[in-house]
Design a protein around this motif. Structure first.
Motif, PDB file in Angstrom:
ATOM      1  N   LYS A 176       0.828  -1.215   0.000  1.00 24.68           N
ATOM      2  CA  LYS A 176       0.000   0.000   0.000  1.00 24.68           C
ATOM      3  C   LYS A 176       0.859   1.262   0.000  1.00 24.68           C
ATOM      4  N   SER A 177       1.866   1.294   0.859  1.00 21.51           N
ATOM      5  CA  SER A 177       2.729   2.478   0.938  1.00 21.51           C
ATOM      6  C   SER A 177       3.527   2.667  -0.345  1.00 21.51           C
ATOM      7  N   THR A 178       3.951   1.563  -0.942  1.00 20.56           N
ATOM      8  CA  THR A 178       4.690   1.632  -2.205  1.00 20.56           C
ATOM      9  C   THR A 178       3.819   2.215  -3.308  1.00 20.56           C
ATOM     10  N   LEU A 179       2.575   1.769  -3.375  1.00 21.20           N
ATOM     11  CA  LEU A 179       1.646   2.289  -4.376  1.00 21.20           C
ATOM     12  C   LEU A 179       1.372   3.771  -4.146  1.00 21.20           C
ATOM     13  N   LEU A 180       1.137   4.152  -2.905  1.00 23.64           N
ATOM     14  CA  LEU A 180       0.879   5.561  -2.607  1.00 23.64           C
ATOM     15  C   LEU A 180       2.075   6.439  -2.957  1.00 23.64           C
ATOM     16  N   ALA A 181       3.278   5.944  -2.709  1.00 29.51           N
ATOM     17  CA  ALA A 181       4.481   6.716  -3.033  1.00 29.51           C
ATOM     18  C   ALA A 181       4.570   6.995  -4.531  1.00 29.51           C
ATOM     19  N   GLU A 182       4.211   6.009  -5.343  1.00 26.92           N
ATOM     20  CA  GLU A 182       4.251   6.203  -6.793  1.00 26.92           C
ATOM     21  C   GLU A 182       3.160   7.168  -7.251  1.00 26.92           C
ATOM     22  N   ILE A 183       1.983   7.037  -6.671  1.00 20.94           N
ATOM     23  CA  ILE A 183       0.895   7.960  -7.014  1.00 20.94           C
ATOM     24  C   ILE A 183       1.291   9.387  -6.650  1.00 20.94           C
ATOM     25  N   ARG A 184       1.881   9.535  -5.483  1.00 18.80           N
ATOM     26  CA  ARG A 184       2.316  10.862  -5.052  1.00 18.80           C
ATOM     27  C   ARG A 184       3.380  11.427  -5.993  1.00 18.80           C
ATOM     28  N   ARG A 185       4.310  10.587  -6.406  1.00 19.83           N
ATOM     29  CA  ARG A 185       5.369  11.041  -7.309  1.00 19.83           C
ATOM     30  C   ARG A 185       4.779  11.537  -8.626  1.00 19.83           C
ATOM     31  N   ARG A 186       3.787  10.826  -9.123  1.00 13.87           N
ATOM     32  CA  ARG A 186       3.217  11.179 -10.424  1.00 13.87           C
ATOM     33  C   ARG A 186       2.291  12.391 -10.351  1.00 13.87           C
ATOM     34  N   LEU A 187       1.528  12.494  -9.293  1.00 16.65           N
ATOM     35  CA  LEU A 187       0.600  13.622  -9.179  1.00 16.65           C
ATOM     36  C   LEU A 187       1.298  14.894  -8.716  1.00 16.65           C
ATOM     37  N   ASP A 188       2.378  14.730  -7.974  1.00 15.78           N
ATOM     38  CA  ASP A 188       3.204  15.851  -7.525  1.00 15.78           C
ATOM     39  C   ASP A 188       2.347  16.903  -6.810  1.00 15.78           C
ATOM     40  N   SER A 189       2.327  18.123  -7.322  1.00 13.51           N
ATOM     41  CA  SER A 189       1.670  19.226  -6.619  1.00 13.51           C
ATOM     42  C   SER A 189       0.145  19.168  -6.665  1.00 13.51           C
ATOM     43  N   GLU A 190      -0.422  18.217  -7.395  1.00 11.90           N
ATOM     44  CA  GLU A 190      -1.881  18.071  -7.401  1.00 11.90           C
ATOM     45  C   GLU A 190      -2.394  17.469  -6.095  1.00 11.90           C
ATOM     46  N   ALA A 191      -1.519  16.769  -5.376  1.00 12.65           N
ATOM     47  CA  ALA A 191      -1.978  15.971  -4.241  1.00 12.65           C
ATOM     48  C   ALA A 191      -1.458  16.483  -2.906  1.00 12.65           C
ATOM     49  N   ALA A 192      -2.347  16.502  -1.921  1.00 12.07           N
ATOM     50  CA  ALA A 192      -1.962  16.719  -0.531  1.00 12.07           C
ATOM     51  C   ALA A 192      -1.553  15.370   0.039  1.00 12.07           C
ATOM     52  N   TRP A 193      -0.566  15.376   0.928  1.00 10.61           N
ATOM     53  CA  TRP A 193       0.015  14.122   1.405  1.00 10.61           C
ATOM     54  C   TRP A 193      -0.023  14.050   2.919  1.00 10.61           C
ATOM     55  N   CYS A 194      -0.561  12.938   3.441  1.00 10.69           N
ATOM     56  CA  CYS A 194      -0.567  12.680   4.880  1.00 10.69           C
ATOM     57  C   CYS A 194       0.116  11.330   5.096  1.00 10.69           C
ATOM     58  N   PRO A 195       1.391  11.328   5.510  1.00  6.25           N
ATOM     59  CA  PRO A 195       2.160  10.084   5.575  1.00  6.25           C
ATOM     60  C   PRO A 195       1.894   9.256   6.821  1.00  6.25           C
ATOM     61  N   GLN A 196       2.261   7.998   6.735  1.00  3.07           N
ATOM     62  CA  GLN A 196       2.230   7.128   7.902  1.00  3.07           C
ATOM     63  C   GLN A 196       3.307   7.615   8.870  1.00  3.07           C
ATOM     64  N   GLY A 197       2.998   7.640  10.156  1.00  7.75           N
ATOM     65  CA  GLY A 197       3.971   8.142  11.119  1.00  7.75           C
ATOM     66  C   GLY A 197       3.934   9.648  11.280  1.00  7.75           C
ATOM     67  N   HIS A 198       2.979  10.294  10.610  1.00  5.58           N
ATOM     68  CA  HIS A 198       2.686  11.719  10.769  1.00  5.58           C
ATOM     69  C   HIS A 198       3.676  12.644  10.072  1.00  5.58           C
ATOM     70  N   GLY A 199       4.985  12.396  10.185  1.00  7.13           N
ATOM     71  CA  GLY A 199       5.962  13.259   9.536  1.00  7.13           C
ATOM     72  C   GLY A 199       6.022  14.659  10.112  1.00  7.13           C
ATOM     73  N   LEU A 200       5.800  14.787  11.413  1.00 11.25           N
ATOM     74  CA  LEU A 200       5.813  16.095  12.069  1.00 11.25           C
ATOM     75  C   LEU A 200       7.181  16.390  12.673  1.00 11.25           C
ATOM     76  N   VAL A 201       7.404  17.668  13.003  1.00  8.35           N
ATOM     77  CA  VAL A 201       8.630  18.087  13.688  1.00  8.35           C
ATOM     78  C   VAL A 201       8.284  18.249  15.164  1.00  8.35           C
TER      79      VAL A 201
END
Length: 232
Positions: free
Chosen positions: A42-67
């Motif tokens: 699932k994460s692999t597929l989402l990563a590819e979709i994100r790469r292709r859509l680029d700035s069209e897509a908002a991204w909420c990653p697993q593990g939050h990705g916060l500072v």
């Protein structure tokens, strides 16, 4: 109209192929739930979709990705860092922009985080951090929402409320989930992955909880009951 087409592509990490010969089409306006055991791809597929859509897509990653050391405000503001210059972002780090402060304040209040704008993320609970990550994705104001388990750390009631807000603000959404009932009741389409293959791709209205059991062979026939418990 297709949002994205994958035609017999091999997806993975480096030289390791996780999803070989994958073919999928995602339509604009669709709400798609991705299901499958951990490691199914699932994460692999989402990563590819994100790469292709680029700035069209908002991204909420697993593990939050916060500072962790930064405040709720600054973590949400990071959703639009690319829209401002380096100097403007540095100034905002020291003295928040009034317009952004007000807009983010309204957004986090909508997600049940009222009064926490100045709170460092490291002081928040897991569910609160999850909502901050969702707020950051919503703040990006994209037409497509991509989420890798964005509802995993919140209770069932919160999950429903958050999903409603996500879907109301985005034309299309592709979200990896473990909550089966949520997938069946609030998405148009369910894609199931198992062993690096798409083994299920059907309209959600045509599926039942029992029909999802094949995606979780190690969990036994009662696996779908967990989906019920997680979403009631």
């Amino acid at each position: 109209m297709p949002l994205l087409e994958l035609d017999r592509v091999d997806l993975g990490h480096g030289t390791q192929v996780v999803l070989p010969g994958l073919s999928l089409t995602f339509e604009a306006g669709e709400r798609v739930a991705l299901l499958g055991q951990s490691g199914a791809g699932k994460s692999t597929l989402l990563a590819e979709i994100r790469r292709r859509l680029d700035s069209e897509a908002a991204w909420c990653p697993q593990g939050h990705g916060l500072v962790p050391l930064l405040s709720v405000y600054h973590n949400v503001y990071m959703g639009r860092l690319d829209r401002h210059g380096a100097l403007a972002n540095l100034i905002n780090l020291l003295k928040p922009r009034q317009e952004a402060w007000q807009e983010i304040g309204l957004l986090v209040r909508e997600l049940g985080l009222e009064g926490l704008l100045r709170r460092p993320v490291e002081q928040l609970s897991g569910g609160q951090r999850q909502r901050v990550a969702i707020a950051r994705a919503l703040y990006q104001q994209r037409s497509v929402f991509l989420g890798d388990e964005p509802l995993a750390s919140v209770d069932p009631h919160q999950a429903l409320r958050l999903l409603a807000r996500i879907q109301a603000r985005h034309t299309s959404s592709i979200i990896a989930l473990h909550q089966h009932r949520l997938a069946l009741d609030h998405f148009d389409r369910v894609i199931g992955l198992r062993g690096g293959q798409v083994v299920l791709d059907a309209p959600a209205r045509e599926l039942t909880l029992a029909s999802l059991d094949a995606l979780y062979p190690d969990a036994g026939p009662s696996n779908h009951e967990a989906g019920v418990a997680a979403s009631t």
